[in-house]
Write a protein that holds these residues in place. Structure first.
Motif, PDB file in Angstrom:
ATOM      1  N   LEU A 160      27.962  35.287  38.102  1.00 42.22           N
ATOM      2  CA  LEU A 160      29.226  36.015  38.013  1.00 42.22           C
ATOM      3  C   LEU A 160      30.434  35.093  37.985  1.00 42.22           C
ATOM      4  CD1 LEU A 160      28.473  38.866  40.587  1.00 42.22           C
ATOM      5  CD2 LEU A 160      27.960  38.792  38.138  1.00 42.22           C
ATOM      6  N   LEU A 161      30.185  33.811  37.748  1.00 45.45           N
ATOM      7  CA  LEU A 161      31.275  32.849  37.800  1.00 45.45           C
ATOM      8  C   LEU A 161      32.333  33.118  36.730  1.00 45.45           C
ATOM      9  CD1 LEU A 161      32.422  30.280  39.068  1.00 45.45           C
ATOM     10  CD2 LEU A 161      31.083  28.952  37.398  1.00 45.45           C
ATOM     11  N   GLY A 162      31.883  33.588  35.566  1.00 46.19           N
ATOM     12  CA  GLY A 162      32.827  33.781  34.465  1.00 46.19           C
ATOM     13  C   GLY A 162      33.697  35.008  34.602  1.00 46.19           C
ATOM     14  N   LEU A 163      33.416  35.851  35.578  1.00 45.48           N
ATOM     15  CA  LEU A 163      34.207  37.065  35.744  1.00 45.48           C
ATOM     16  C   LEU A 163      35.555  36.752  36.363  1.00 45.48           C
ATOM     17  CD1 LEU A 163      31.530  39.578  37.092  1.00 45.48           C
ATOM     18  CD2 LEU A 163      32.518  39.499  34.793  1.00 45.48           C
ATOM     19  N   PRO A 164      36.550  37.574  36.072  1.00 47.26           N
ATOM     20  CA  PRO A 164      37.839  37.402  36.743  1.00 47.26           C
ATOM     21  C   PRO A 164      37.669  37.563  38.250  1.00 47.26           C
ATOM     22  CG  PRO A 164      38.053  38.869  34.846  1.00 47.26           C
ATOM     23  CD  PRO A 164      36.593  38.619  35.038  1.00 47.26           C
ATOM     24  N   THR A 165      38.554  36.935  38.991  1.00 45.47           N
ATOM     25  CA  THR A 165      38.459  36.931  40.450  1.00 45.47           C
ATOM     26  C   THR A 165      38.456  38.338  41.031  1.00 45.47           C
ATOM     27  OG1 THR A 165      39.616  34.818  40.503  1.00 45.47           O
ATOM     28  CG2 THR A 165      39.538  36.065  42.563  1.00 45.47           C
ATOM     29  N   GLU A 166      39.332  39.216  40.499  1.00 41.30           N
ATOM     30  CA  GLU A 166      39.401  40.564  41.071  1.00 41.30           C
ATOM     31  C   GLU A 166      38.094  41.331  40.855  1.00 41.30           C
ATOM     32  OE1 GLU A 166      41.386  40.571  36.989  1.00 41.30           O
ATOM     33  OE2 GLU A 166      41.384  39.336  38.812  1.00 41.30           O
ATOM     34  N   ILE A 167      37.439  41.078  39.706  1.00 40.51           N
ATOM     35  CA  ILE A 167      36.169  41.772  39.465  1.00 40.51           C
ATOM     36  C   ILE A 167      35.074  41.195  40.362  1.00 40.51           C
ATOM     37  CG2 ILE A 167      34.392  42.238  37.741  1.00 40.51           C
ATOM     38  CD1 ILE A 167      36.532  42.336  35.642  1.00 40.51           C
ATOM     39  N   LYS A 168      35.079  39.872  40.507  1.00 40.77           N
ATOM     40  CA  LYS A 168      34.077  39.266  41.391  1.00 40.77           C
ATOM     41  C   LYS A 168      34.240  39.788  42.815  1.00 40.77           C
ATOM     42  CE  LYS A 168      34.878  34.935  40.402  1.00 40.77           C
ATOM     43  NZ  LYS A 168      34.731  33.455  40.427  1.00 40.77           N
ATOM     44  N   GLU A 169      35.477  39.867  43.276  1.00 41.13           N
ATOM     45  CA  GLU A 169      35.715  40.373  44.625  1.00 41.13           C
ATOM     46  C   GLU A 169      35.291  41.830  44.745  1.00 41.13           C
ATOM     47  OE1 GLU A 169      39.792  39.684  45.436  1.00 41.13           O
ATOM     48  OE2 GLU A 169      39.538  37.537  45.841  1.00 41.13           O
ATOM     49  N   LEU A 170      35.547  42.587  43.671  1.00 36.90           N
ATOM     50  CA  LEU A 170      35.145  43.988  43.698  1.00 36.90           C
ATOM     51  C   LEU A 170      33.623  44.109  43.767  1.00 36.90           C
ATOM     52  CD1 LEU A 170      36.056  46.934  43.565  1.00 36.90           C
ATOM     53  CD2 LEU A 170      35.953  46.772  41.061  1.00 36.90           C
ATOM     54  N   ILE A 171      32.935  43.233  42.982  1.00 37.42           N
ATOM     55  CA  ILE A 171      31.467  43.259  43.006  1.00 37.42           C
ATOM     56  C   ILE A 171      30.959  42.846  44.389  1.00 37.42           C
ATOM     57  CG2 ILE A 171      29.401  42.162  42.057  1.00 37.42           C
ATOM     58  CD1 ILE A 171      30.824  42.038  39.371  1.00 37.42           C
ATOM     59  N   TYR A 172      31.577  41.789  44.951  1.00 38.70           N
ATOM     60  CA  TYR A 172      31.230  41.370  46.311  1.00 38.70           C
ATOM     61  C   TYR A 172      31.439  42.514  47.295  1.00 38.70           C
ATOM     62  CZ  TYR A 172      29.979  36.448  46.957  1.00 38.70           C
ATOM     63  OH  TYR A 172      29.299  35.271  47.026  1.00 38.70           O
ATOM     64  N   PHE A 173      32.582  43.122  47.163  1.00 39.48           N
ATOM     65  CA  PHE A 173      32.919  44.199  48.081  1.00 39.48           C
ATOM     66  C   PHE A 173      31.888  45.322  48.003  1.00 39.48           C
ATOM     67  CE2 PHE A 173      35.165  47.989  49.443  1.00 39.48           C
ATOM     68  CZ  PHE A 173      35.865  47.560  50.550  1.00 39.48           C
TER      69      PHE A 173
END
Length: 776
Positions: free
Chosen positions: A636-649
């Protein structure tokens, strides 16, 4: 009965008056009335007596005179006798002279008669000669009419015939020849009319044969005007908005005189003299209306001969199409020139009717043959010829609206062919993509990709180190190239020679929407069924860049929109489709991550009745944190930060819920303190991992799980049922779940305090594990 009385005094006076007459004729003129009078009154004897009496008186008077002058009378008589002798001799001489003169007069009379007779004959001869000369002159003029007719001098022949009829025939009107020639005049006039009409038909045939070349010259002239306009636009950008045949262009092009009908360079020369002569002759003959109708009928027949039955659009040189359009153009130019060079000869409605008929025939031929063309370049060439034809005829004031509609039909087919071709290209691009970040090996390659893609780099290109990767996969720049090519080829159809309309803009927008929605977005959505998170992540990244591309395309289409009447922004349906696709990809990533979490949590093997706790976190928890760490830092490195955080969340929230669901399972009835410690140890390990991420918001997802596990380990369960205490320490714990878990922990503690029960439960648990039975 004879009267014996005295004659009346009136009768005596009348007789005396008669005797005084100066001549015999006068005497008789006076005597006759008297005789008539006495005859009527029966007094003839009385008149005779008066006359006798008067005679006696006169004789007496004569005798008295003679008696008184006797000697003188004798001498006189002697003299008279002498004179009488001389007179007799003279009379004889006179008689002789008279006889001579009479003979001479007779001869003279005979000569005079002969002279008169000869003069009469001469006059007759002169009159006959004059009449013959006049008739010969008339015959000469009549023959001259036919000679002029043979020499194609029709008007001169008509003028000579008119002069013959109105002048010379009057001079010989008393002769039969005049009647004969007079009767032949109408026939001669018909001969002249037929001859001039034959010459006109020959002229019409020649110009019909030359129509194609004349149209070719007209097309050449239009192309030259295009070139000059292009050069003027290059020299002055302000002239760009003025197109061919505009007022500004016509004024600017006045210095380049070019007479299509008479040009030495192109060797074209259309002489209207035969037409003018024919018009003049028919007007002189008073048959102008008949000539107009005949001419119009002839041109209609020639128009029919001009149109072929079919046209071949597959010829590489467009010979058939060019021939058709050039012939129509030449024919129409002749018609317009005829109308301009004559006065009320060709009605505008007739000329326009011929033009419309030819246009409809050409449109029908081209439309019927369009199905054979399946190449966009060929359609561009066809459109180019038609556009040249339109601009040429615009300069001659012909209506070209029907031809503009034909161009739109060609454009519709052109756009369909392009759409089919680019559909295949898009499908191939999507199908062959590796769905990996695009590697770049050099600055040149980087610039090429950035220039063709709607992409704004986050880093300064000068700071890049190669090789590097771009966030999108190679399908994105390839699709961008195809999109640009599609736009360019659509706009290539709507060039300066053919003005774009709202239909073209709408078709372009619709086609672009269809390509992006059905061939790109839908294909990407179908690939979201993949089980590889990395591929899903790349598709989501591509969705984001396609969303950016759609925004840029909307601006580009708005600025390039040709219709000045269109209002409002350009909105591509593909933009919303890509946004929806991005959300679908996000959900798919959530599904895959949560599915993996589910799989890992399902591998958890908690011994809820165990009496001992391991020193290390459970394997599934180690795998879970490792998966989250690796997945975020690589897949998921290539995803924007907000999307990565959303996925993490979402992943952490899902993991917490799944872990919390383990002790809440209905099959778990008791939980020993050791099992609680093991669970607490795993939760603590997970909490430390989330804390290491440095995002407090992510840690809040574990609050319920952490507080619930803490509640399970509490030594004072009553605090949970005290609202004030519970809100402080267990505010995120569900009241029902907390109560259930406290009850399970309490019963587990009972089991743990009874070694026999605990060992039997442990043995049963081992047996259940062997046979797949779970009983806590």
């Amino acid at each position: 009965m004879v009267s014996t009385g005295q004659p009346s005094s009136r009768l005596v006076t009348a007789v005396q008056q008669i005797t005084l007459s100066s001549s015999d004729s006068d005497y008789l003129l006076q005597l006759i009335p008297v005789i008539k009078e006495v005859s009527q009154t029966r007094r003839v004897e009385e008149l005779i007596n008066v006359l006798n009496q008067l005679s006696t008186e006169k004789n007496g008077e004569i005798e008295n005179i003679c008696n008184s002058n006797h000697q003188e009378f004798v001498d006189s008589v002697q003299q008279l006798l002498t004179v009488r002798e001389g007179t007799m001799s003279t009379a004889t001489e006179v008689m002789e002279v008279q006889d001579g003169m009479q003979a001479s007069v007779q001869k003279l009379a005979e000569a005079k008669k002969a002279l008169v007779d000869s003069r009469s004959v001469r006059e007759n001869i002169d009159e006959a000669t004059e009449a013959l000369d006049s008739c010969l002159e008339v015959l000469r003029l009549a023959n001259q009419v036919h000679e002029l007719l043979a020499k194609k001098r029709h008007y001169a022949a008509l003028r000579a015939l008119d002069e013959l009829r109105n002048v010379h025939l009057r001079e010989i009107s008393r002769y039969k020849l005049a009647d004969m020639i007079e009767k032949s005049v109408p026939a001669t006039q018909r001969l002249i009319a037929d001859a001039v009409m034959n010459d006109l038909n020959t002229w019409l045939y020649r110009i019909r044969e030359a129509s194609q070349y004349l149209g070719e010259v007209a097309f050449y002239h239009t192309e030259m005007r295009r070139s000059r306009l292009k050069q003027r636009v290059e020299d002055d950008e302000n002239l760009r908005k003025f197109k061919l045949n505009s007022a500004i262009e016509l004024v600017a092009d006045e210095t380049d005189e070019f007479d299509i009908l008479n040009n030495e360079e192109t060797e074209t020369q259309v002489d209207f003299t035969p037409l003018f002569e024919c018009m003049h002759i028919y007007e002189t003959l008073g048959r102008m209306d008949h000539f107009k109708s005949e001419y119009a009928a002839t041109r209609r027949r020639q128009k029919e001969l001009l149109i072929p039955t079919t046209v071949n659009l597959l010829d590489e040189e467009e010979a058939d199409l060019s021939s058709l359009l050039e012939s129509i153009s030449g024919f129409a130019i002749i018609e317009r020139a005829t109308m301009r060079k004559t006065d009320n000869f060709r009605a505008p409605v007739d000329v326009d009717e011929l033009w419309d008929s030819m246009c409809q025939s050409a449109i029908a031929l081209i439309s019927n043959a369009l199905h054979t063309v399946d190449n966009d370049e060929k359609l561009l060439k066809i459109k180019g010829r038609i556009s040249l034809f339109i601009q040429t005829m615009d300069s001659w004031s012909y209506s070209t609206s029907s031809l503009q509609s034909l161009v739109l039909v060609i454009f519709d087919k052109y756009s369909q062919i392009l759409k089919e071709r680019f559909s295949e290209d898009f499908q191939e691009i999507v199908a062959t993509d590796d769905y990996m970040p695009m590697p770049i090996t050099s600055m040149d390659e980087y610039n090429k990709v950035v220039n063709v893609s709607w992409y704004t780099p986050e880093k300064d290109p000068s700071k890049l180190k190669f090789p590097c990767v771009l966030p999108f996969s190679q399908m994105y720049p390839l699709c961008c190239i195809d999109i640009r090519n599609f736009l360019n080829q659509i706009y290539l159809f709507a060039d300066d020679q053919f003005q774009r309309s709202a239909v073209i803009d709408e078709t372009l927008q619709h086609s672009l929407d269809e390509l992006l929605c059905e061939k790109v977005c839908q294909s990407l959505i179908q690939r979201l069924s993949s089980q590889y998170p990395g591929q899903i992540v790349q598709i989501l990244t591509n969705f984001e860049h396609f969303e950016t591309a759609c925004l840029e395309l909307q601006t580009l289409l708005y600025e390039a929109r040709a219709s000045t009447h269109a209002s409002g922004p350009v909105v591509l349906k593909a933009l919303e489709r890509f946004r929806t696709g991005k959300k679908t990809a996000e959900k798919r990533i959530f599904e895959l991550v949560n599915s993996k979490i589910d799989d890992l949590v399902e591998t958890a093997e908690y011994e809820w009745l165990s009496t001992t706790a391991p020193e290390e976190p459970s394997l599934y928890m180690q795998e879970l944190t490792r998966y989250l760490s690796v997945n975020m830092n690589s897949v998921l490195l290539g995803l924007p930060t907000e999307i990565k955080e959303l996925i993490y969340f979402d992943a952490l929230s899902h993991a917490a819920n799944m872990i919390l669901a383990l002790p809440l399972d209905a099959n778990v009835r008791r939980i020993t303190p050791s099992a609680t410690k093991t669970l607490a140890q795993d939760v603590h390990f997970l909490s430390q991992f989330v804390e290491s991420l440095g995002n407090p918001i992510l840690k809040e997802n574990l609050d319920e799980l952490v507080q619930t596990v803490a509640l399970m380990q509490t030594s004072d369960p009553d605090e949970f049922f005290d609202v004030s205490q519970a809100n402080k320490k267990y505010g995120r714990v569900d009241r029902t779940n907390g109560a259930i878990l406290l009850e399970k922990v309490r019963e587990g503690a009972v089991v743990a305090s009874n070694p026999v029960l605990s060992s039997s439960n442990a043995a049963f648990a081992a047996l259940g594990s062997r046979f797949g039975i779970n009983r806590s």
